[in-house]
Scaffold this motif. Structure first.
Motif, short mmCIF file in Angstrom:
data_model
loop_
_atom_site.label_atom_id
_atom_site.label_comp_id
_atom_site.label_asym_id
_atom_site.label_seq_id
_atom_site.Cartn_x
_atom_site.Cartn_y
_atom_site.Cartn_z
N PRO A 139 29.10 25.96 76.93
CA PRO A 139 28.30 25.26 75.93
C PRO A 139 29.16 24.80 74.75
O PRO A 139 29.96 25.58 74.22
N GLY A 140 29.03 23.55 74.39
CA GLY A 140 29.85 22.97 73.33
C GLY A 140 31.06 22.23 73.85
O GLY A 140 31.71 21.50 73.09
N ASP A 141 31.40 22.39 75.13
CA ASP A 141 32.52 21.67 75.72
C ASP A 141 32.08 20.28 76.17
O ASP A 141 30.89 20.05 76.45
N CYS A 142 33.05 19.40 76.27
CA CYS A 142 32.80 18.08 76.83
C CYS A 142 33.18 18.08 78.30
O CYS A 142 34.12 18.76 78.72
N SER A 143 32.44 17.33 79.10
CA SER A 143 32.67 17.31 80.53
C SER A 143 33.99 16.63 80.85
O SER A 143 34.52 15.85 80.04
N PRO A 144 34.58 16.90 82.03
CA PRO A 144 35.83 16.25 82.42
C PRO A 144 35.67 14.72 82.38
O PRO A 144 34.66 14.16 82.79
N GLY A 145 36.69 14.07 81.83
CA GLY A 145 36.67 12.61 81.73
C GLY A 145 36.14 12.10 80.41
O GLY A 145 36.26 10.90 80.12
N SER A 146 35.53 12.97 79.59
CA SER A 146 35.05 12.54 78.28
C SER A 146 35.96 13.14 77.20
O SER A 146 36.80 14.00 77.47
N PHE A 147 35.77 12.69 75.96
CA PHE A 147 36.63 13.11 74.86
C PHE A 147 35.83 13.91 73.85
O PHE A 147 34.65 13.61 73.58
N THR A 148 36.47 14.93 73.27
CA THR A 148 35.86 15.71 72.20
C THR A 148 36.16 15.04 70.87
O THR A 148 37.33 14.80 70.53
N ASN A 149 35.13 14.72 70.11
CA ASN A 149 35.28 14.08 68.81
C ASN A 149 34.75 15.01 67.73
O ASN A 149 33.58 15.40 67.74
N VAL A 150 35.63 15.41 66.81
CA VAL A 150 35.29 16.33 65.74
C VAL A 150 34.79 15.54 64.55
O VAL A 150 35.48 14.69 64.00
N VAL A 151 33.56 15.84 64.14
CA VAL A 151 32.93 15.15 63.01
C VAL A 151 33.27 15.84 61.69
O VAL A 151 33.50 15.18 60.67
N PHE A 152 33.29 17.13 61.71
CA PHE A 152 33.54 17.93 60.50
C PHE A 152 34.27 19.20 60.92
O PHE A 152 33.95 19.80 61.94
N SER A 153 35.25 19.60 60.10
CA SER A 153 36.01 20.82 60.41
C SER A 153 36.52 21.45 59.14
O SER A 153 37.02 20.76 58.25
N ASP A 154 36.35 22.77 59.03
CA ASP A 154 36.86 23.51 57.88
C ASP A 154 37.23 24.92 58.33
O ASP A 154 36.36 25.69 58.75
N ASN A 155 38.51 25.24 58.27
CA ASN A 155 38.95 26.59 58.64
C ASN A 155 39.17 27.49 57.43
O ASN A 155 39.79 28.54 57.52
N VAL A 156 38.68 27.08 56.27
CA VAL A 156 38.65 27.88 55.04
C VAL A 156 40.06 28.21 54.53
O VAL A 156 40.25 29.21 53.84
N GLU A 157 41.01 27.40 54.89
CA GLU A 157 42.39 27.66 54.47
C GLU A 157 42.82 26.84 53.26
O GLU A 157 43.93 27.02 52.78
N SER A 158 41.96 25.94 52.76
CA SER A 158 42.40 25.06 51.66
C SER A 158 41.33 24.96 50.58
O SER A 158 41.02 23.88 50.09
N GLY A 159 40.72 26.08 50.23
CA GLY A 159 39.78 26.08 49.12
C GLY A 159 38.34 25.90 49.54
O GLY A 159 37.99 25.93 50.73
N THR A 160 37.48 25.68 48.55
CA THR A 160 36.04 25.63 48.80
C THR A 160 35.59 24.36 49.50
O THR A 160 34.56 24.36 50.19
N ASN A 161 36.29 23.24 49.31
CA ASN A 161 36.02 22.01 50.07
C ASN A 161 34.55 21.58 50.02
O ASN A 161 33.99 21.14 51.02
#
Length: 977
Positions: free
Chosen positions: A772-794
């Motif tokens: 769940p959350g993976d993209c099927s073979p042949g399609s592309f994963t596109n990240v809309v928003f990402s924050d790994n909490v390494e650069s402040g409150t953002n």
């Protein structure tokens, strides 16, 4: 002796034991029946594990990096105490139907005895020094044992258990401190999580070091090849029970390493014979009926000490104490309680023949564990603070010691009991005996409650550890404090008695090892367990470790002491190295490393000890001793050679010392190869397989003379990106952590032995299942928003609708790599919220989802309900926040509903909770919100009692799938490659 002492003594020793012999019964797998002695017998293992594959490697501990000491500003954490059921049940204890007379008759017996006798040897410690210091973890769980000229102590460290090796001759440090996980070689035990148990297996002269892993249900067990823990070969096993094995306590027995756990009264048997041989080993589980009104239940196993082995075929024994005023208030006996025994007879060849017999009741004098516990686990008062300390009232304390004296066998142990107002505590100790072997019953020989004459009241003694030496003398170490004048902070003391002294009393003076210097104000957890052992080199010297309060934080202490009147003359043997691998490719003999053997003198023994090789040497071996006979104390060395006529694989050689009809054996495990190992053939997963589980079982054919196998798993055919490399002894392997999903995986295996390897196998590949959350073979994963909490409150904001807002960026726990959001779970009403910036959710992506990693230590109400909890909410296009329902949680569903009984602001809602649940991924289906703007809110609510560590959030992202690779910019952390 006074009249009162005579009367009390008569009462104490007149208790009738009701244990019974176990007659031979017909074994009928799957059956539970009552045997001819009226005792229940459960036939057949409840659960049998797959074989755990051993990993072996040589280690000189002195080359390992030292664990740095804790310093202010370093993390502080509490190891959770797993409580099944309602933790508030202690505040609502039922009243027994039959009132109990006031006072503890055994406590009165001890007071009537008068002041104990000073014994220069026993009351003057041989070693008395600080052990490992404050690590930032509550409680430290100090454990330690003695053997081979060394004492090993382990405690909970910030990243798992740490251990130090000390010299027994003077208590100086031989090596350490090191992390226990450093004895592993990757895999499930690469990251430890504490709860250490250290045992010296006196039957095999080898060390057993254990702890949890930081994720999963793993029991990590490290077994040394000999008695020297500084330079030895370690064999690591990762045993995986069916659920989390909280508070595991181990015991050494001839047929198994037995383990009790706070896991629905689980008892386990690990295949000791296979483990000593370095072979794949299974373990079996048997459950024990639970007691009512207790949410923490664990039965410790009796653990072997001494020289004389138990009777042949003796089953493992587990014990618990039963306070029927608490556990059966509707029909209690006001004068008596009981100890219950369960015997575990394991059959590793045919698990259907395994049996658990019990409970076998042994009547004891009434004791009281109905401590007043207003919240959490605290009951023992301290000076200068309202913070109470945990007495660990539920269990018989670890370790429980077994010792044989010819036809007479003993089991000694202790537990805490309430003896007065204001939760005054004392230690109930006991000695069980069996005479005549397996056909006879265990009976109560003596018991006592230690509260000495002239004791300033109320003095508290708890968290005991006891043992018996080779002459039948008993020592008891413990915590001691006093909350009123004259005050005493949590300290450490010990006391003892000699065999033949007045039954039911400790007869020496109480000896203080170290005085406490402050009160513990932050947590109620204390010790969890201390440990007492006896040095097998003389059978007389007790070694004790425990926790006390230093000037500002807890500290640990290590001490040794002995009675002058100890020991029957005999000898001991120990040797190193006792595990060797040798390449013998031709008829020319090859020398093994000399086995250096120390012959010890116990109580002045000085008769000659002759050395031989048991029933003889295996084919291809020749050998002799440098000195035989040896006059103890002395030494010799076994020099052996082997050629290519030996049987490849494991050869077990008995090194035997004999004197006056007594034999002492050392077992040398010699693994022989006569040629390099061949290349294995891979079998599963099949080459080019698709839709394979992310935790597959890899298997391959055995190679000629393959002693171990190296499996390498990579994401490219050239193996430049190896994601897992593991050495195993068998021909199968299952990774403890999931492989990447929806990914092509490459793997190969090389067989090895001491002569070398023929090289790796052919390479196989397969594709793992999409998650769940993976993209099927042949399609592309596109990240809309990402924050790994390494650069402040953002752009994240936080507040509290009720109570205090504790949301902050933390470095105490994280996934990638050092920072996460954190809010604590206080023992007060609170409603804390962490809100994301607005995220535009594209309508053009398929499988749109929200993902994050969470670490949860929030007060639960059993396995499927919560008292406090964390949940996730969403606001769409600036509207009100509403909860994300369970139906949209593709991975990581809520634990259960929050209780409405204690005023929680999120009562009735579904939430996440639990005791130190490691970081795990949550995936949320966002497809119904596509094309809108959204904000996400993490919300943690708590009721008015019982605080826990709290909630950590890391690696937050929104992503979806498309037919083209489009990166959505959001101004925050760039998406991962």
């Amino acid at each position: 002796m006074s009249k009162i002492c005579q009367t009390l003594l008569a009462v104490a020793v007149a208790i009738a034991a009701t244990g019974s012999a176990q007659a031979a019964e017909k074994v009928n797998p799957g059956q539970t029946y009552i045997n001819s002695e009226g005792i229940q017998v459960s036939v057949g293992a409840d659960w049998v594990s797959p074989p755990s594959q051993p990993d072996k490697f040589f280690l000189d501990a002195r080359t390992r990096p030292i664990v740095p000491a804790w310093k202010p500003g370093d993390p502080i954490r509490e190891v959770p105490r797993l409580f099944n059921g309602d933790p508030k049940v202690r505040q609502m204890q039922a009243h027994p139907v039959n009132p109990v007379p006031q006072g503890d008759i055994l406590s009165e017996l001890q007071r009537a005895f008068g002041a104990g006798t000073d014994s220069r040897a026993f009351t003057t410690p041989l070693v008395n020094r600080d052990g490992q210091g404050f690590s930032g973890v509550f409680p430290p769980d100090p454990s330690g044992d003695v053997g081979g000229g060394f004492y090993v102590q382990s405690i909970n460290g910030s990243g798992g258990a740490t251990y130090v090796v000390y010299n027994t001759i003077d208590g100086t440090i031989a090596a350490g401190p090191f992390t226990l996980e450093g004895l592993g070689s990757g895999g499930a035990c690469a990251s430890g999580n504490g709860d250490p148990v250290i045992l010296f297996d006196q039957l095999a002269s080898r060390w057993l070091l254990t702890e949890f892993s930081s994720s999963g249900n793993n029991l990590c067990v490290y077994l040394s090849a000999d008695s020297n823990p500084v330079t030895t070969t370690w064999t690591r096993y990762a045993f995986v029970p069916p659920s989390f094995p909280d508070y595991p306590k181990y015991g050494v027995w001839p047929d198994a390493y037995y383990v009790g756990a706070n896991q629905s009264n689980a008892t386990y048997a690990l295949d000791r014979t296979a483990m000593l041989a370095g072979l794949p080993a299974t373990f079996q589980r048997k459950g024990v009926p639970t007691l009512s009104e207790l949410g923490f239940q664990m039965l410790p196993p009796a653990s072997f000490n001494g020289i004389d082995a138990p009777p042949a075929g003796a089953p493992g024994t587990f014990l618990r104490q039963v306070d029927d005023e608490l556990n059966n208030p509707g029909s209690n006996d006001p004068l008596h309680d009981r100890i219950e025994l369960f015997t575990f007879h394991v059959d590793f060849a045919t698990p259907a023949n395994t049996t658990l017999t019990g409970p076998i009741p042994i009547q004891i004098n009434d004791f009281d564990r109905a401590f007043d516990v207003p919240s959490g686990f605290g009951a023992i008062p301290q000076p200068g603070t309202t913070r109470l300390l945990d007495p660990l009232l539920e269990v018989i304390m670890f370790p429980v010691h077994y010792r044989a004296f010819g036809s007479n066998e003993t089991i000694t142990g202790n537990f805490v009991t309430k003896v007065g107002a204001n939760n005054q505590s004392a230690i109930r100790w006991f000695e069980l005996r069996r005479t005549g072997g397996l056909a006879s019953a265990w009976t109560l020989f003596q018991e006592g409650t230690y509260t000495p004459a002239g004791d300033p009241a109320p003095t508290n003694r708890w968290m005991g550890a006891s043992a018996m030496d080779s002459s039948g003398n008993i020592a008891l170490g413990y915590s001691i404090d006093r909350a009123v004048a004259p005050t005493q902070f949590a300290s450490l003391s010990y006391v003892g008695r000699q065999a033949g002294d007045t039954p039911g009393v400790m007869t020496t003076a109480e000896t203080s090892l170290v005085l406490g210097g402050s009160a513990q104000t932050s947590f109620d957890r204390w010790g969890d367990y201390f440990q007492m052992g006896v040095d097998p080199a003389d059978g007389c010297t007790f070694w004790f470790t425990g926790e006390y309060m230093g000037a500002s934080n807890w500290a640990t202490r290590i001490a040794s002491f002995r009675f002058d009147a100890c020991g029957s003359p005999t000898f001991s043997v120990s040797g190193t190295p006792l595990a060797q691998e040798v390449c013998a490719p031709s008829a020319t003999p090859v020398a093994l490393s000399a086995v250096n053997i120390n012959v010890g003198s116990i109580s002045g023994f000085n008769s000659p000890v002759n050395f031989g090789f048991g029933s003889g040497l295996p084919t291809g071996f020749a050998g002799s001793y440098t000195v035989s006979p040896v006059i103890p104390p002395g030494s010799t060395a076994a020099n052996l050679t082997v050629n290519n006529t030996a049987t490849p694989g494991l050869n077990v050689i008995t090194l035997r010392g004999s004197s006056g009809g007594t034999d002492r054996d050392l077992l040398l495990n010699a693994t022989i190869a006569t040629q390099a190992a061949g290349s294995p053939t891979l079998t599963t997963p099949a080459n080019n397989a698709t839709d394979v589980s992310s935790t597959p079982t890899f298997s391959w054919s055995a190679s000629a003379q393959g002693n171990s196998y190296l499996i390498e798993i990579a994401t490219d055919p050239g193996f430049s990106n190896i994601i897992l490399s593991q050495s195993v002894s068998g021909t199968s392997f299952q990774p403890a952590a999931a492989l990447p999903t929806n990914t092509q995986i490459y793997w190969r295996v090389s067989a090895n032995n001491v002569c070398g390897t023929a090289g790796p196998s052919a390479t196989f590949s397969f594709t793992t299942q999409a998650a769940p959350g993976d993209c099927s073979p042949g399609s592309f994963t596109n990240v809309v928003f990402s924050d790994n909490v390494e650069s402040g409150t953002n752009g994240w904001t936080h507040s509290a609708a009720t109570g205090t807002d504790s949301w902050a960026i933390s470095t105490a726990r994280a996934v990638s790599p050092t920072h996460s959001w954190f809010a604590n779970d206080p023992a007060a009403l609170s409603d804390q919220r962490l809100v994301s910036p607005t995220v535009a959710l594209p309508g053009s992506l398929n499988g749109l989802n929200f993902q994050f990693q969470q670490f949860v230590d929030i007060e639960n109400n059993g396995a499927t309900a919560c008292y406090d909890g964390g949940l996730l909410e969403i606001s769409v296009d600036g509207g009100a926040f509403t909860q994300i329902p369970n139906a949209q949680l593709l991975v990581g569903p809520y634990t259960g509903a929050v209780s409405g009984s204690f005023g929680s602001p999120i009562a009735g809602l579904q939430a996440w909770c639990g005791a130190a649940v490691p970081f795990s991924r949550v995936v949320v289906d966002l497809s119904t919100y596509a094309g809108h703007n959204a904000q996400f809110r993490f919300r943690i609510g708590s009721d008015s009692s019982v605080g826990k560590e709290g909630w950590y959030i890391d690696d937050v992202k929104v992503q979806g799938c498309s037919s083209s690779d489009v990166i959505f910019a959001d101004g925050f952390d760039p998406p991962p490659p």
